[in-house]
Design an enzyme around this catalytic site. Structure first.
Site, short mmCIF file in Angstrom:
data_model
loop_
_atom_site.label_atom_id
_atom_site.label_comp_id
_atom_site.label_asym_id
_atom_site.label_seq_id
_atom_site.Cartn_x
_atom_site.Cartn_y
_atom_site.Cartn_z
CB SER A 118 0.46 4.38 5.31
OG SER A 118 0.81 4.34 6.61
CE1 TYR A 142 5.79 6.44 4.62
CE2 TYR A 142 4.06 5.94 6.41
CZ TYR A 142 4.71 5.36 5.18
OH TYR A 142 4.35 4.30 4.50
CE LYS A 146 3.45 6.26 1.59
NZ LYS A 146 3.97 5.65 0.39
#
Ligand code: UDP
Length: 334
Positions: A118, A142, A146
């Site tokens: 991402s 988050y 990643k």
């Protein structure tokens, strides 16, 4: 001979579009997905295994029963704001379970891996558009998840000859209703489905923050059609099969729109006004995210073909209408 690809999270939003395209391109597709959103998924172009992607016994059976050549890994928790509130869940699902998946792959000699990364790995932009060398200072758990997996992949590729490509998505959007595919998160948090539903039902739509560093104060995002993202996965897998070169690529269009610009376009397409409410900033959101896509374009020969904002919104609208019709709801739009 047909190659077999295992797609984790292949019943999810980006996963389903990619699995479908892989099947169309002649791969045998096995999906492992526990249908977390209770989404209906009854497509006949794949084999669906309703299990957790990190269940080692299930993975062992899959790797022994099918001649899996590569793994495309989508299954993950994706909501940035939620990752700030529940980081433990996110590290467990997105990092530890990916570690388990990689472990099983290596045990069974499966060494090709395409990873859903991402643009959240970059954090607040220092320059726009962002290329792959942009400093990585993820703001949310988050984004850190990643990046942590990207580090694992880098080290595994050196030590264990794992071949990987990490694809850093910007804002995946749009749908492919004609193939029965679209966005179906439960609960939905993404702007386009929420905005279209709000306009069509004349319910309020919340803008999260209007004091960001942009021309109208709302966040800038680079919306890329999910079909273009799928195409990049097929190209990445092909590239990995041909060259064995591990790498990472941005997937975006190079054009950013503010939340207000997106609302204007959606209002035009729906021929109705949105009932707007100004709300607090959402945790983990950054001012702007816009991709420099030169690397994917040069090396993968990837060019977004469906990512015009109007096309994105229209395809998302057709999907919303299809889902509503199937639920026997009455919805009006032009
Ligand atoms: N957003 C918003 N209202 C909503 C949902 C999202 O204003 O109900 C904004 C959000 O703050 C961000 C942009 O829309 O600036 C895109 O958010 P989304 O959740 O779709 O994707 P993300 O950028 O988090 O991947």
């Amino acid at each position: 001979m047909k190659k077999t690809v295992l797609v984790t999270g292949g019943a999810g939003y980006i996963g389903s579009h990619t699995a479908y395209l892989l099947a169309q391109q002649g791969y045998d597709v096995i999906i492992i997905d526990k249908l977390l959103h209770n989404q209906p998924f009854n497509h006949n172009w794949c084999t669906l295994i309703k299990e957790d992607f990190a269940n080692k016994d299930v993975l062992k059976d899959i790797f022994k029963s099918y001649n899996v050549d590569s793994v495309v890994h989508f299954a993950a928790f994706i909501e940035v704001g939620e990752s700030v509130i529940y980081p433990q869940r996110f590290y467990e699902n997105n990092v530890l379970k990916t570690f388990e998946l990689l472990d099983s792959m290596l045990t069974h000699g499966v060494k090709k891996f395409i990873y859903s990364s991402s643009c959240a790995v970059y954090g607040n932009p220092i320059k726009i558009p962002m290329d792959e060398n942009h400093p990585k200072n993820p703001v949310s758990p988050y984004g850190k998840n990643k990046l942590a997996v990207e580090f694992i992949l880098e080290d595994y590729s050196k030590a264990y000859d794992l071949k990987y490509i990490a694809l850093r998505y910007f804002n995946a959007a749009g749908a492919f209703p004609e193939a029965g595919l679209g966005e179906m998160h439960n609960p939905e948090t993404h702007i386009i489905p929420l905005l279209l539903r709000a306009i069509l039902s004349q319910k309020p739509f919340k803008i999260f923050g209007d004091n960001y560093n942009s021309k109208d104060g709302t966040c800038i995002r680079d919306y890329v059609h999910v079909r273009d993202i799928s195409d990049a996965h097929v190209k990445a897998l092909d590239h990995l099969e041909k060259t064995g070169a591990s790498d990472f690529f941005n997937l975006g269009t190079g054009t950013g729109y503010t939340v207000k610009e997106l609302i204007n376009s959606a209002e035009k397409i729906c021929a109705a006004k949105a009932n707007l409410i100004y709300a607090e900033r959402r945790d983990g959101d950054v001012d702007a995210l816009v991709a420099d896509l030169s690397k994917a374009s040069d090396i993968l020969n990837w060019k977004p073909a469906f990512s015009n904002l109007e096309f994105i919104l229209k395809s998302a609208l057709r999907w919303e209408e299809k889902v509503s019709l199937e639920k026997n709801e009455i919805i009006t739009s032009v």
